[in-house]
Design an enzyme around this catalytic site. Structure first.
Site, short mmCIF file in Angstrom:
data_model
loop_
_atom_site.label_atom_id
_atom_site.label_comp_id
_atom_site.label_asym_id
_atom_site.label_seq_id
_atom_site.Cartn_x
_atom_site.Cartn_y
_atom_site.Cartn_z
NE ARG A 69 -4.24 1.53 2.35
CZ ARG A 69 -4.40 2.53 3.20
NH1 ARG A 69 -3.49 2.81 4.10
NH2 ARG A 69 -5.52 3.24 3.17
CB ILE A 95 -6.39 5.39 -0.78
CG1 ILE A 95 -6.18 3.89 -0.75
CG2 ILE A 95 -5.58 6.01 0.33
CD1 ILE A 95 -4.70 3.50 -0.96
CB SER A 96 -11.30 2.91 1.22
OG SER A 96 -12.10 3.48 0.23
CE LYS A 97 -11.63 3.89 9.01
NZ LYS A 97 -12.07 3.35 10.28
#
Ligand code: SAH
Length: 249
Positions: A69, A95-97
């Site tokens: 990530r 960007i999502s969790k």
């Protein structure tokens, strides 16, 4: 739930002559290097946290442990890359969790035996989820409406050389008929309604997972299964995704 259909990997001529941009790169394994975040231990810790939070699909956890990530976030934010937090990716998008990304992929895969067939992602953003999807599906079509992010994702993904990820620049509300039918469709942006194109392009036995505004005016995760008896819709937990917008920019 019935087993999901698989699909041929090869596309027909129509797709090849499509005006949309399709990136095809060479196959190579995902491999770590650089920045001190290269050790897979840092991702394994994240995976352990996800498992403690109740995520359990081995293929999804494996993907979360594999894709780096930190390669998708700005250098100033790399130290937060493996925390369970959403992060800015530019042009007002996020960007999502990891937890939410993993949850949505688990929902996509629920009841599926082995890898999914063709998957459509709406909202490529920085490309992180597309890289994850490449691990759980045979082919990934990912659309982004912002040129700047489409190009950023292309640059971010170059390193990983994922031959089964096809990046498209366009309005994802129209889906991508050339790749249909899809075993699964996943949206990273939430609209007022589910676009008809998505439902049309979903394969029989396929599943759609998307944040959508509910009758209570709040955004929630929506799951739609396409069955011979019709569409079956389930509303799950509240979520906070960036808005789904029409057109390109
Ligand atoms: N999956 C992404 C998350 C990006 S945030 C990642 O891993 O980084 C959601 C993205 O959806 C934003 O980049 C936004 O520009 C995009 N988006 C919103 N509406 C869209 C549409 N109609 N078509 C394609 N992309 C859209």
């Amino acid at each position: 739930m019935a087993q999901r259909p698989g699909f041929p990997i090869k596309l027909d001529q129509k797709t090849k002559s499509s005006p949309a941009k399709v990136q095809v790169t060479q196959t190579a394994p995902l491999h770590p290097q650089g920045l001190g975040l290269d050790s897979s231990a840092v991702r394994q810790r994240m995976v352990q946290k996800l498992a403690a939070q109740g995520l359990k699909d081995p293929m999804v956890l494996q993907a979360m442990g594999t894709v780096e990530r930190h390669r998708f976030v700005e250098s100033a934010l790399v130290n937060q890359a493996y925390e369970d937090t959403s992060l800015p990716i530019g042009l007002g998008q996020t960007i999502s969790k990891p937890n939410v990304v993993a949850r949505m992929m688990e929902l996509l895969r629920e009841g599926a035996a082995g890898k999914l067939g063709r998957v459509l992602e709406i909202g490529t953003g920085c490309g992180y989820q597309a890289a994850l999807l490449s691990q759980i599906a045979t082919e990934v079509y990912s659309i982004e409406r912002l040129k700047g992010l489409h190009e950023k994702a292309r640059a971010n993904l170059r390193h990983f050389r994922l031959a089964n990820v096809h990046l498209l620049f366009g309005d994802g509300m129209l889906g991508y008929p050339q790749g249909a039918p899809y075993a699964a469709i996943i949206s990273a942006a939430g609209g007022e309604n589910l676009p008809q194109a998505w439902l049309d392009q979903l394969a029989m036995g396929g599943r759609l997972v998307a944040p959508t505004v509910t009758t209570h005016g709040q955004q929630a995760l929506m799951v739609v299964d396409k069955t011979p008896e019709g569409l079956k819709q389930t509303v799950l937990e509240a979520v906070h995704f960036v808005p789904l917008k029409s057109g390109i920019s």
